[in-house]
Design an enzyme around this catalytic site. Structure first.
Site, PDB file in Angstrom:
ATOM      1  N   ASP A   7       1.018  -0.896  -0.337  1.00  0.00           N
ATOM      2  CA  ASP A   7      -0.045  -0.152  -0.468  1.00  0.00           C
ATOM      3  C   ASP A   7       0.682   1.179  -0.430  1.00  0.00           C
ATOM      4  O   ASP A   7       1.922   1.774   0.241  1.00  0.00           O
ATOM      5  CB  ASP A   7      -1.388   0.260   1.225  1.00  0.00           C
ATOM      6  CG  ASP A   7      -1.917   1.511   1.665  1.00  0.00           C
ATOM      7  OD1 ASP A   7      -2.267   1.098  -0.111  1.00  0.00           O
ATOM      8  OD2 ASP A   7      -1.667   2.201   2.527  1.00  0.00           O
ATOM      9  N   TYR A  39      -0.674   8.473  -2.327  1.00  0.00           N
ATOM     10  CA  TYR A  39      -0.815   8.741  -4.023  1.00  0.00           C
ATOM     11  C   TYR A  39      -1.928   9.258  -4.556  1.00  0.00           C
ATOM     12  O   TYR A  39      -1.926   9.651  -5.752  1.00  0.00           O
ATOM     13  CB  TYR A  39      -0.947   6.957  -4.299  1.00  0.00           C
ATOM     14  CG  TYR A  39       0.210   6.193  -3.814  1.00  0.00           C
ATOM     15  CD1 TYR A  39       1.230   6.739  -3.411  1.00  0.00           C
ATOM     16  CD2 TYR A  39       0.161   4.899  -4.743  1.00  0.00           C
ATOM     17  CE1 TYR A  39       2.547   6.335  -3.691  1.00  0.00           C
ATOM     18  CE2 TYR A  39       1.668   3.983  -4.533  1.00  0.00           C
ATOM     19  CZ  TYR A  39       2.753   4.558  -3.926  1.00  0.00           C
ATOM     20  OH  TYR A  39       4.094   3.790  -4.231  1.00  0.00           O
ATOM     21  N   GLY A  40      -3.421   9.582  -3.741  1.00  0.00           N
ATOM     22  CA  GLY A  40      -4.729   9.943  -4.077  1.00  0.00           C
ATOM     23  C   GLY A  40      -4.053  10.888  -4.920  1.00  0.00           C
ATOM     24  O   GLY A  40      -5.350  11.474  -5.712  1.00  0.00           O
ATOM     25  N   ASN A  71      -6.195   0.407  -3.784  1.00  0.00           N
ATOM     26  CA  ASN A  71      -7.245   1.085  -4.484  1.00  0.00           C
ATOM     27  C   ASN A  71      -6.659   1.537  -5.732  1.00  0.00           C
ATOM     28  O   ASN A  71      -6.483   1.717  -6.992  1.00  0.00           O
ATOM     29  CB  ASN A  71      -8.490   1.567  -4.207  1.00  0.00           C
ATOM     30  CG  ASN A  71      -9.360   0.676  -3.737  1.00  0.00           C
ATOM     31  OD1 ASN A  71      -9.900  -0.401  -3.996  1.00  0.00           O
ATOM     32  ND2 ASN A  71      -9.050   0.260  -2.369  1.00  0.00           N
ATOM     33  N   THR A  72      -6.153   3.368  -5.052  1.00  0.00           N
ATOM     34  CA  THR A  72      -5.228   4.061  -6.058  1.00  0.00           C
ATOM     35  C   THR A  72      -4.167   3.151  -6.987  1.00  0.00           C
ATOM     36  O   THR A  72      -3.929   3.591  -8.318  1.00  0.00           O
ATOM     37  CB  THR A  72      -4.965   4.804  -5.092  1.00  0.00           C
ATOM     38  OG1 THR A  72      -5.630   5.632  -3.984  1.00  0.00           O
ATOM     39  CG2 THR A  72      -4.156   6.195  -6.467  1.00  0.00           C
ATOM     40  N   CYS A 194     -11.152   3.057  -0.660  1.00  0.00           N
ATOM     41  CA  CYS A 194      -9.698   2.736  -0.417  1.00  0.00           C
ATOM     42  C   CYS A 194      -9.250   2.204   0.931  1.00  0.00           C
ATOM     43  O   CYS A 194     -10.500   2.483   1.824  1.00  0.00           O
ATOM     44  CB  CYS A 194      -9.571   4.454  -0.047  1.00  0.00           C
ATOM     45  SG  CYS A 194      -8.240   4.751   1.285  1.00  0.00           S
ATOM     46  N   THR A 195      -8.319   1.435   0.898  1.00  0.00           N
ATOM     47  CA  THR A 195      -8.118   0.617   1.677  1.00  0.00           C
ATOM     48  C   THR A 195      -7.783   1.050   3.568  1.00  0.00           C
ATOM     49  O   THR A 195      -7.296   0.637   4.550  1.00  0.00           O
ATOM     50  CB  THR A 195      -6.752  -0.322   1.653  1.00  0.00           C
ATOM     51  OG1 THR A 195      -5.502   0.755   1.254  1.00  0.00           O
ATOM     52  CG2 THR A 195      -6.832  -1.056   0.438  1.00  0.00           C
TER      53      THR A 195
HETATM   54  N1  DGL Z   1      -5.161   3.214   0.649  1.00  0.00           N
HETATM   55  C1  DGL Z   1      -4.949   3.687  -0.523  1.00  0.00           C
HETATM   56  C2  DGL Z   1      -6.420   2.910  -1.424  1.00  0.00           C
HETATM   57  O1  DGL Z   1      -6.644   2.324  -1.273  1.00  0.00           O
HETATM   58  C3  DGL Z   1      -4.375   5.280  -0.675  1.00  0.00           C
HETATM   59  C4  DGL Z   1      -4.645   6.023  -0.779  1.00  0.00           C
HETATM   60  C5  DGL Z   1      -3.431   7.379  -0.770  1.00  0.00           C
HETATM   61  O2  DGL Z   1      -2.411   6.614  -0.486  1.00  0.00           O
HETATM   62  O3  DGL Z   1      -4.133   8.190  -1.505  1.00  0.00           O
HETATM   63  O4  DGL Z   1      -6.676   3.772  -2.553  1.00  0.00           O
END
Ligand code: DGL
Length: 269
Positions: A7, A39-40, A71-72, A194-195
């Site tokens: 992640d 990352y989002g 997910n991102t 989003c996890t």
């Molecule tokens: N936990 C992540 C997801 O499922 C990433 C969130 C991020 O870094 O913005 O999207």
């Protein structure tokens, strides 16, 4: 033997916790790219480059199978990585499909044509990059017809969680749920796409109301990984399990310990 769980930061721990409970005999290597989270808010190219570097690092550490518990990254990088071809004996999988199979009442790996399903109005909560990618809607369209999806980009929530500011995270979740309900007053189901968000699941559920069925990925991904490893035990890999981060290991360990309510120690990646 170890399976890799990746992640951008702490969110994948919600998936890790579920897969560890479901598969206690399997070792897992958790990789959090905390120094680059969130990352989002990045563009797709940036997310692809960061994800690719992390996945290669995990393959090099002996994980033959890496799950993008993000997910991102699944939205912006998975398809491109798979299409570019992965090294012999290595695999990378994402977290969308188990969730969409559950939402569309499908058995694992059922690739039959799209059909009508019980839920018609679905609220999707995800990062700005995941929402912009429309990857969720694309995967859903392969499996279901007639489902109306209203997406809410939940800016700020991941930053607040990464900073351990749960009061801010809670306020942001409430305001994102309000915004969604203004666009779709009566969703039947809500996807925590989003996890990081399962860490705030009670807040989402309370703000949405008890009638809304909230889907989060931990258990769904764990069941799907168990099926996968049953069929492909060779994907257990050779590397050692553990926790690595590109961020500050002491800081990340302390937050992870707080979230999972057990001692977690990260090393530098
Ligand atoms: N936990 C992540 C997801 O499922 C990433 C969130 C991020 O870094 O913005 O999207």
């Amino acid at each position: 033997m170890a399976v890799g769980i990746f992640d951008s930061g702490l969110g994948g721990l919600t998936v890790l916790d579920a897969v560890q409970k479901r598969l206690p005999e399997v070792d897992f290597l958790y990789y959090g790219d905390n120094s680059h989270a969130p990352y989002g808010v990045r563009d797709a190219e940036d997310i692809f480059q960061l994800t690719q570097a992390a996945v290669h690092n995990m393959w090099d550490r002996g994980c033959d199978l890496v799950i993008l518990a993000c997910n991102t990254a699944s939205a912006a990088a998975l398809r491109r990585m798979q299409e570019a071809g992965v090294p012999q004996g290595k695999r990378v999988l994402g977290v969308f499909v188990p969730l969409i199979e559950a939402l569309t009442e499908r058995e694992w790996g059922d690739n039959s044509p799209p059909r009508e399903v019980a839920v018609k109005h679905v609220a999707l909560f995800a990062t700005p990059a995941t929402v912009a990618s429309r990857a969720f809607q694309r995967e859903l369209a392969f499996r279901a017809i007639g489902v109306d999806v209203e997406a809410q980009a939940c800016g700020g929530v991941v930053d607040a969680i990464e900073d351990g500011d749960m009061i801010l995270a809670e306020a942001l979740v409430k305001s994102h749920v309000d915004a969604l309900l203004r666009k779709m007053p009566k969703p039947e189901a809500a996807i925590l796409g989003c996890t990081h968000y399962p860490l705030m699941e009670p807040v989402f559920q309370a703000a949405l109301g008890a009638d809304v069925q909230v889907f989060s990925q931990g258990r769904l991904v764990a069941d799907s990984l168990a099926h996968y490893l049953d069929r492909r035990p060779q994907m257990l890999g050779t590397g050692a399990g553990g926790y690595v981060t590109t961020g500050n290991p002491a800081r990340v360990s302390s937050r992870a310990t707080q979230f999972l309510r057990r001692e977690i120690t990260f090393d530098a990646a």
